[in-house]
Enzyme design. Structure first.
Site, PDB file in Angstrom:
ATOM      1  CG  MET A  78     -26.696   3.205 -15.427  1.00  0.00           C
ATOM      2  SD  MET A  78     -27.139   3.881 -13.810  1.00  0.00           S
ATOM      3  CE  MET A  78     -25.990   2.987 -12.791  1.00  0.00           C
ATOM      4  NE  ARG A  98     -23.186   4.191 -16.242  1.00  0.00           N
ATOM      5  CZ  ARG A  98     -22.693   2.976 -16.053  1.00  0.00           C
ATOM      6  NH1 ARG A  98     -22.201   2.290 -17.074  1.00  0.00           N
ATOM      7  NH2 ARG A  98     -22.671   2.447 -14.845  1.00  0.00           N
ATOM      8  CE1 TYR A 143     -24.101  13.145 -11.441  1.00  0.00           C
ATOM      9  CE2 TYR A 143     -25.524  13.548  -9.582  1.00  0.00           C
ATOM     10  CZ  TYR A 143     -24.981  13.955 -10.768  1.00  0.00           C
ATOM     11  OH  TYR A 143     -25.311  15.177 -11.261  1.00  0.00           O
ATOM     12  CD  GLU A 144     -27.262   8.108 -12.859  1.00  0.00           C
ATOM     13  OE1 GLU A 144     -27.343   6.907 -13.136  1.00  0.00           O
ATOM     14  OE2 GLU A 144     -28.134   8.722 -12.231  1.00  0.00           O
ATOM     15  N   GLY A 145     -22.586   5.589 -11.774  1.00  0.00           N
ATOM     16  CA  GLY A 145     -21.401   4.767 -12.035  1.00  0.00           C
ATOM     17  C   GLY A 145     -20.155   5.637 -11.934  1.00  0.00           C
TER      18      GLY A 145
END
Lengths: 591, 591
Positions: free
Chosen positions: B290, B294, B433-435
């Site tokens: 992640m 990010r 996406y990715e948080g």
């Protein structure tokens, strides 16, 4: 998410920003009574939420289609249009003489907000019809009025505006379509028009095209264009429809949004048309349509803000994900402070956009119908100032709010079928059409500011100063803070205005490099002023919306008026550097 | 518009923001030599501009398609992937032991910026592979490494990350997929995963799925999830491919953008997999992937800024419309001051975004490879602080820049086939996406700020104050003004940080309601600082980019640092009101 109109917020803006009762008091609107507002809005909301909103996703998925020159509208749109027309909604602000209801334009704006919020692709059709009606009302001959106006106002026929050509967009004066006079006083129109919204469709029996073209030997540029009325079907003397005119829709654009609004390429092959107004004076007629349309597009921005906020609010309550403080088990994401902040901020921005657009509509009513010339002039100046701000500021905020709704939806917001995605895609055209927002900014600082040496803006700032004084005397704690923030913001707007006027006189390119930033600042400050004005009025009138009006003004002041000082610096400072920076950073510009 | 990488701007950010030579000086990168930068970047640009960029519009129009579980990639993508893999680009930052080139991560970031700028749908495939490689490098067994890593690093196979389920997105701990142990030490994985980027495709012979699932009797929530390696085809002892595993891609999402990146619904039916790392420690492994991802998504934001600016610049020079001062006949719209201002502002924002992401990558290199522990700790703190800012700030700016490019295109920007429209549509996923960016803001103020009592941010502000002092001593007039603006901005960031720390301790909900606004402010100020840092460094080194670096810093200071004071007020003031406003404006929230 089904759309439902925010009746209380709309009524508040009508009352305290559009000053609809002042329009009523002019005596020009015989049918107007302030008790009429609530039932009219409720009835319109039934149409918007009950009929148009459910068709909105269907329209997005299916779109309009073209086959052999025939445009088939998205499923359900034709029936919905008939219901809409039968409700008499198009005629709301138009003269009784032609079947209208002669009510204030601001009330019509409130109704159209609901239509646009529920289904913007649908709403474009009446929006373009309005423009055609306005042009005919001002410039049409008696015969043209009697033949076409009643059918347009009843909604039996629609109108479309044919301005743009492949090399004539923002620069409409570059258009090449030809109009050759016939012996019978009509003209034969030949040329291709692009980006014609609802130019062809199957929802009414006839379509009245308003087409810009050049007569032989007309002057070059925008001084040589004339406006023509070109019906799809000719109208017999008894009012029945005759032969089909010789034009065709030869293509539909593949757009990223408003799929259910057919955007047509129109080919005119010697189509028969009649001059509207004087030869070579088409630009003036066009500006009548355009001005009406610009306010309507600003209204679309308001509608986007509202529908985006409703979608975000509904989704945030529905979508469970993870834990939140004080909630057992899975929590809806609305429990997260970041989401609450987003919603609250969207609410304030939405009402500010509504206030600006409604204030412009109210000014338009009073500009036309005030009982003395001084008032007419004052409100005309106000309308002129507010229209480019309404168009650009509200549509930019609309795109931002739509973007925030997508963000609240998370991964689902990126999926084509969700409401949030549709709202964002549909909204993206608003800052572009009817004059890009860059052109609105040039209009604001060029035509509206420089031409009257800032008198309109000076009057606006004086009014803001009055609001500051009024806010301080309400005794309301929130409004005291709003007054402080508005004081600083008004100073920033004043300083930016002075910079702009000085540079428009001495250094036009530099001034124009600050135009977009200036419009943003003006919208922020005027939006904050109008929210404060509504809050003060609501407290004085003990209006049921008063708590909401106060908190909206306060949130907007905290979020947005706090930025005014910085925005003022960003109007001028980078503008002064643009030429140097362009030379340093980019390849040379070819002449 | 063909994409071409801005080699000079990239080199400048590598040198003065990522401090790539400091990474080189650690001795950890035997193959690194600063003379290597230019040829590596030039070679990567040939791939990006020559091969990937022309496929970008094709990918948008055609997309990937699914039939009977087989995903067919967009035309040309499979061949392009082979060329990309053969160039050894994936292995750039990975150990030589597994076939990598052991070069600094910041250099790999520079290369990936070009891939993402030229073709973001393509770039997602290696991006996800990177994450899989990072997880295996840290958590894989020797056998896993020897079986899978070389093939992933060579690009012969790709990796995909399977985290999300229908009710487990941001809250990954809610996932329900099961992993039942088999007698041979493997596990049988069953469950459905959604939003799996490049989860299935035809561009390589094998795909290595990294899948989060729960073993029997695992603890609830995120402490009970484990990470599994699930190959599409099993690997025989001799390295050849064996049987197909029992999972299927059962659907592709219909997205609004990145059409050529298949977003898969994956159904695992007792698929055979092997544990990566320890049981129930999947979250830690996930965060390795992640964190890498990010920063890569932040990089996508940079790439969007750049490609949007290039598209706007090229279109503005090509598109003729109306007149402009000093130009004979029809003028390209780039002659309009408003367009110039847009381009100049885009250039400054783009370089600021690049500076932040590259600074994070440089910090990551030094966090891992510095020769002393104090430096390692210092740069780890820096990396941790910058990653959420890089992800959220750069992707938000990317969407804004894409929006501006659409605006420069005017009506054409709303047409699906134009570059500007594609850039905007493709970019919209990045803040999600990715948080989501809201989660990045919570990460910044929660994990990164509150957990170390603001030490990382305090160190950053101290560095900003050093930049202010350095800028003042260069004797450059622009940088003197930048120093002034940065001084005010740093004060605003400091004040907002204090407010945030106080409220995170005493009033967490209020603090979190200000998190997104705080991250925005932090990105603005750090971006301004990094541009100034690069300008100072460029002057000192007499770098060929120095004039550009100076004007970029100045424009950014004028446009953005001027906003810091207002943004600081907007962090706290509305946050304090959010609960009250929510109650006043919206219906009650159900628990």
């Amino acid at each position: 998410m089904p759309y439902s109109a925010p009746l209380e917020a709309i009524k508040n803006a009508l009352k305290f920003n559009a000053d609809i009762d002042a329009a009523g008091a002019t005596g020009a609107f015989e049918n107007y009574d302030s008790d009429l507002i609530a039932p009219v809005l409720e009835e319109a909301n039934k149409l918007a939420s009950g009929i148009l909103s459910p068709l909105n996703p269907t329209g997005h998925q299916n779109g309009a289609s073209l086959k052999d020159g025939v445009v088939t509208s998205a499923p359900g749109f034709a029936d919905a249009y008939k219901t809409f027309a039968e409700g008499g909604w198009i005629g709301l602000p138009f003269p009784e003489e032609f079947g209208g209801q002669a009510l204030p334009k601001s009330l019509a704006i409130a109704v159209m907000e609901m239509i646009q919020g529920a289904n913007p692709a649908f709403g474009l059709n009446p929006m373009l019809t309005f423009g055609s009606i306005e042009a005919l009302l001002v410039k049409g001959t008696d015969e043209q009025k009697s033949t076409y106006l009643e059918k347009l106002i009843s909604g039996e026929w629609t109108g479309a505006m044919n301005l743009t050509e492949a090399s004539a967009g923002s620069d409409v004066g570059a258009l090449k379509s030809k109009a050759i006079p016939n012996d019978d006083g009509s003209f034969s129109i030949t040329g291709q028009k692009i980006f014609i919204t609802w130019g062809e469709h199957d929802v009414t029996d006839n379509i009245i095209q308003l087409v810009l073209a050049r007569t032989p030997d007309s002057p070059e540029g925008s001084r040589g264009i004339s406006l023509f009325l070109v019906p799809k079907f000719f109208v017999n003397d008894d009012g029945s429809l005759g032969d089909r005119n010789t034009y065709q829709c030869i293509g539909l654009e593949e757009k990223i949004g408003i799929h259910a609004s057919p955007t047509c390429v129109m080919e005119y092959n010697g189509a028969k048309g009649w001059l509207i107004g004087e030869e070579n004076k088409g630009l003036a007629a066009m500006f009548i349509m355009m001005n009406a349309a610009r306010l309507q597009v600003g209204l679309q921005g308001v509608a986007v803000c509202e529908s985006a906020m409703q979608a975000a609010n509904a989704y945030a309550r529905d979508r469970k994900q993870g834990s939140a403080p004080g909630v057992q088990g899975d929590a809806a994401i609305i429990h997260h402070p970041d989401i609450k902040r987003t919603l609250v901020s969207m609410a304030a921005t939405t009402q500010a956009a509504r206030a600006i657009v409604y204030a412009a509509a109210g000014a338009s009513d009073l500009a036309e119908h005030s009982t003395d010339d001084a008032s007419k002039a004052k409100f005309k100046q106000r309308e002129d100032l507010l229209v480019p701000i309404a168009k650009a500021w509200a549509t930019d905020r609309g795109c931002e709010m739509a973007n925030q709704a997508v963000q609240v939806y998370g991964g689902m917001g990126f999926m084509n079928e969700t409401d949030a995605a549709q709202i964002m895609l549909d909204a993206r055209i608003n800052p572009i059409y009817e004059g890009t927002n860059g052109i609105q900014a040039m209009d604001l600082v060029g035509r509206k500011l420089a031409s009257d040496k800032g008198a309109g803006m000076t009057a606006m700032i004086a009014e803001i100063r009055k609001t500051i004084a009024d806010a301080s005397t309400t005794g309301n704690g929130h409004l005291a803070i709003v007054a402080n923030r508005l004081y600083t913001a008004a100073g920033a707007l004043e300083e930016a205005t002075e910079w702009m006027l000085t540079n428009m006189a001495s250094n036009r390119s530099t001034a124009l490099a600050g135009a977009t930033a200036y419009l943003r600042l003006a919208g922020d400050v005027i939006g904050g002023h109008l929210l404060a004005q509504a809050a003060i009025g609501s407290i004085e009138a003990d209006d049921s919306f008063k708590e909401k009006a106060v908190i909206l003004a306060r949130i907007f002041a905290d979020e947005t008026l706090t930025q005014a000082q910085g925005r003022m610096e960003a109007v001028s400072a980078p503008a002064n550097l643009v030429e140097d920076a362009m030379t340093t950073l980019f390849e040379a510009i070819e002449a």
